[in-house]
Design a protein around this motif. Structure first.
Motif, PDB file in Angstrom:
ATOM      1  N   SER A 175      50.661  -6.359  17.573  1.00  0.00           N
ATOM      2  CA  SER A 175      51.752  -7.233  17.132  1.00  0.00           C
ATOM      3  C   SER A 175      51.244  -8.350  16.229  1.00  0.00           C
ATOM      4  N   GLU A 176      50.068  -8.902  16.533  1.00  0.00           N
ATOM      5  CA  GLU A 176      49.509  -9.957  15.685  1.00  0.00           C
ATOM      6  C   GLU A 176      49.233  -9.459  14.275  1.00  0.00           C
ATOM      7  N   ALA A 177      48.838  -8.190  14.154  1.00  0.00           N
ATOM      8  CA  ALA A 177      48.490  -7.630  12.845  1.00  0.00           C
ATOM      9  C   ALA A 177      49.695  -7.115  12.083  1.00  0.00           C
ATOM     10  N   GLY A 178      50.860  -7.070  12.724  1.00  0.00           N
ATOM     11  CA  GLY A 178      52.067  -6.598  12.044  1.00  0.00           C
ATOM     12  C   GLY A 178      52.285  -5.103  12.119  1.00  0.00           C
ATOM     13  N   LEU A 179      51.656  -4.424  13.087  1.00  0.00           N
ATOM     14  CA  LEU A 179      51.908  -2.996  13.276  1.00  0.00           C
ATOM     15  C   LEU A 179      53.342  -2.804  13.753  1.00  0.00           C
ATOM     16  N   THR A 180      54.088  -1.955  13.068  1.00  0.00           N
ATOM     17  CA  THR A 180      55.464  -1.679  13.481  1.00  0.00           C
ATOM     18  C   THR A 180      55.633  -0.276  14.058  1.00  0.00           C
ATOM     19  N   ARG A 181      54.650   0.600  13.818  1.00  0.00           N
ATOM     20  CA  ARG A 181      54.765   1.955  14.352  1.00  0.00           C
ATOM     21  C   ARG A 181      53.411   2.637  14.327  1.00  0.00           C
ATOM     22  N   ILE A 182      53.125   3.414  15.371  1.00  0.00           N
ATOM     23  CA  ILE A 182      51.993   4.340  15.370  1.00  0.00           C
ATOM     24  C   ILE A 182      52.467   5.631  16.017  1.00  0.00           C
ATOM     25  N   ALA A 183      52.138   6.742  15.405  1.00  0.00           N
ATOM     26  CA  ALA A 183      52.490   8.065  15.927  1.00  0.00           C
ATOM     27  C   ALA A 183      51.270   8.959  15.785  1.00  0.00           C
ATOM     28  N   CYS A 184      50.935   9.668  16.850  1.00  0.00           N
ATOM     29  CA  CYS A 184      49.720  10.479  16.867  1.00  0.00           C
ATOM     30  C   CYS A 184      50.048  11.938  17.160  1.00  0.00           C
ATOM     31  N   ARG A 207      49.220   8.140  12.393  1.00  0.00           N
ATOM     32  CA  ARG A 207      49.924   7.530  11.254  1.00  0.00           C
ATOM     33  C   ARG A 207      50.460   6.179  11.701  1.00  0.00           C
ATOM     34  N   MET A 208      50.069   5.147  10.957  1.00  0.00           N
ATOM     35  CA  MET A 208      50.403   3.780  11.337  1.00  0.00           C
ATOM     36  C   MET A 208      51.139   3.066  10.218  1.00  0.00           C
ATOM     37  N   ASP A 209      52.147   2.306  10.582  1.00  0.00           N
ATOM     38  CA  ASP A 209      52.806   1.398   9.647  1.00  0.00           C
ATOM     39  C   ASP A 209      52.177   0.036   9.864  1.00  0.00           C
ATOM     40  N   LEU A 210      51.202  -0.319   8.986  1.00  0.00           N
ATOM     41  CA  LEU A 210      50.340  -1.473   9.215  1.00  0.00           C
ATOM     42  C   LEU A 210      49.959  -2.097   7.883  1.00  0.00           C
ATOM     43  N   PRO A 211      50.048  -3.428   7.754  1.00  0.00           N
ATOM     44  CA  PRO A 211      49.594  -4.068   6.513  1.00  0.00           C
ATOM     45  C   PRO A 211      48.116  -3.787   6.241  1.00  0.00           C
ATOM     46  N   LEU A 212      47.747  -3.826   4.978  1.00  0.00           N
ATOM     47  CA  LEU A 212      46.376  -3.582   4.566  1.00  0.00           C
ATOM     48  C   LEU A 212      45.430  -4.556   5.269  1.00  0.00           C
ATOM     49  N   GLN A 213      44.334  -4.022   5.839  1.00  0.00           N
ATOM     50  CA  GLN A 213      43.376  -4.833   6.576  1.00  0.00           C
ATOM     51  C   GLN A 213      42.106  -5.127   5.781  1.00  0.00           C
ATOM     52  N   GLY A 214      41.898  -4.452   4.682  1.00  0.00           N
ATOM     53  CA  GLY A 214      40.702  -4.646   3.884  1.00  0.00           C
ATOM     54  C   GLY A 214      40.607  -3.566   2.828  1.00  0.00           C
ATOM     55  N   ARG A 250      52.109   0.642   3.049  1.00  0.00           N
ATOM     56  CA  ARG A 250      51.918   0.195   4.438  1.00  0.00           C
ATOM     57  C   ARG A 250      51.511   1.335   5.363  1.00  0.00           C
ATOM     58  N   SER A 251      51.552   2.542   4.871  1.00  0.00           N
ATOM     59  CA  SER A 251      51.276   3.696   5.729  1.00  0.00           C
ATOM     60  C   SER A 251      49.785   4.035   5.723  1.00  0.00           C
ATOM     61  N   LEU A 252      49.160   3.973   6.890  1.00  0.00           N
ATOM     62  CA  LEU A 252      47.744   4.280   7.064  1.00  0.00           C
ATOM     63  C   LEU A 252      47.610   5.531   7.918  1.00  0.00           C
ATOM     64  N   THR A 253      46.843   6.495   7.434  1.00  0.00           N
ATOM     65  CA  THR A 253      46.631   7.746   8.165  1.00  0.00           C
ATOM     66  C   THR A 253      45.147   7.930   8.447  1.00  0.00           C
ATOM     67  N   ARG A 290      37.793  -8.832  10.060  1.00  0.00           N
ATOM     68  CA  ARG A 290      39.163  -8.382  10.295  1.00  0.00           C
ATOM     69  C   ARG A 290      39.156  -7.042  11.009  1.00  0.00           C
ATOM     70  N   ALA A 291      39.946  -6.954  12.092  1.00  0.00           N
ATOM     71  CA  ALA A 291      40.109  -5.697  12.799  1.00  0.00           C
ATOM     72  C   ALA A 291      41.385  -5.786  13.636  1.00  0.00           C
ATOM     73  N   VAL A 292      41.920  -4.615  13.981  1.00  0.00           N
ATOM     74  CA  VAL A 292      43.130  -4.516  14.795  1.00  0.00           C
ATOM     75  C   VAL A 292      42.837  -3.523  15.911  1.00  0.00           C
ATOM     76  N   GLU A 293      43.112  -3.900  17.129  1.00  0.00           N
ATOM     77  CA  GLU A 293      42.911  -3.000  18.271  1.00  0.00           C
ATOM     78  C   GLU A 293      44.286  -2.573  18.803  1.00  0.00           C
ATOM     79  N   ILE A 294      44.515  -1.258  18.793  1.00  0.00           N
ATOM     80  CA  ILE A 294      45.803  -0.687  19.176  1.00  0.00           C
ATOM     81  C   ILE A 294      45.600   0.102  20.449  1.00  0.00           C
TER      82      ILE A 294
END
Length: 265
Positions: A166-175, A189-196, A222-225, A255-259
């Motif tokens: 939530s802090e990183a702005g993830l709105t969806r993850i599907a595996c 597949r993640m809907d997540l702002p660019l992290q680097g 915003r889509s990261l796979t 910078r990192a995001v833990e899901i």
């Protein structure tokens, strides 16, 4: 196995440990403080020689994950590690994940009996690498004093943890998980702002002794796979608990995001 004398918690050092390779790595416990919940926040503090590195809990193909043996500790109930965001390294075409120069790893300790003091005795196996990797054992010991006092170095390491979803702005993850000849393939597949500029994604299956490949990562807006393969010792497809999986997106420069969890979608 190289044995390195580690400093104690600013108390009397344990006797009989032979010092070796202090020019590569030095270690100590920072004694920290008692938290409002009754746990104790301490830390492992490693100082590495220039250009040397050590590894994160999921170190990649060529890395050596740290192993902690707390045998001999007194009144130690449980420990919880608060890992700072790691860096990604590329050497000889292989990706590893870890830390360079210094690592402060906060360790939250729960005593068996909160009325009694905790005395730590730890043997820590880890790898330290430059042009070669050296397996190293750090030997640490000492008592945790209460209430102790706040430590700015530990607090800085706590602030350096990966962001939550939530802090990183993830709105969806599907595996999607599908069997392969010797294990499983996971596509997240993640809907997540660019992290680097060079994002890496690390999958942790929540099961010991499962090999996980380096992820193939692509981004479209915003889509990261990320796609990785997991192979157990049996070399066969296996049951995977989606809720126990951890997906970490590492963007570099702290910078990192833990899901937590890898739900179907």
């Amino acid at each position: 196995m190289i044995r390195v004398l580690a400093l104690c918690l600013a108390l009397a050092p344990a006797a009989g440990f032979a010092q070796a390779q202090p020019d590569v790595v030095r270690g100590e416990f920072r004694s920290g403080w008692q938290t409002s919940s009754g746990t104790h926040m301490a830390a492992l503090h490693l100082r590495l020689a220039p250009d040397w590195k050590t590894y994160w809990r999921a170190p990649g193909d060529a890395g050596i994950p740290p192993q902690f043996d707390w045998a001999g500790s007194e009144n130690l109930g449980s420990v919880r590690f608060h890992w700072p965001a790691p860096d990604v390294f590329h050497t000889n075409g292989m990706q590893t994940v870890g830390y360079h120069d210094e690592l402060v790893l906060p360790i939250e300790i729960t005593p068996k009996d909160p009325r009694k003091p905790v005395r730590l005795q730890a043997s820590i196996d880890l790898g330290v690498c430059k042009d070669i990797c050296i397996p190293t054992t750090l030997l640490l010991g000492g008592a945790l004093t209460t209430p102790g006092q706040s430590d700015g170095t530990i607090n800085a390491a706590l602030r350096a943890r990966p962001a939550t979803a939530s802090e990183a702005g993830l709105t969806r993850i599907a595996c999607r998980i599908e069997p392969i000849r010797d294990g499983l393939r996971v596509t997240a597949r993640m809907d997540l702002p660019l992290q680097g500029h060079q994002e890496a994604v690390v999958f942790e299956p929540g099961i010991a002794n499962v090999w996980v490949s380096e992820s193939q990562v692509s981004r479209d807006g915003r889509s990261l796979t990320a796609v990785a393969e997991m192979v157990p010792p049996s070399g066969q497809p296996f049951a995977l608990n989606r809720s126990a999986m951890v997906v970490t997106v590492i963007g570099g420069q702290g910078r990192a995001v833990e899901i937590l969890g890898c739900p179907a979608g």
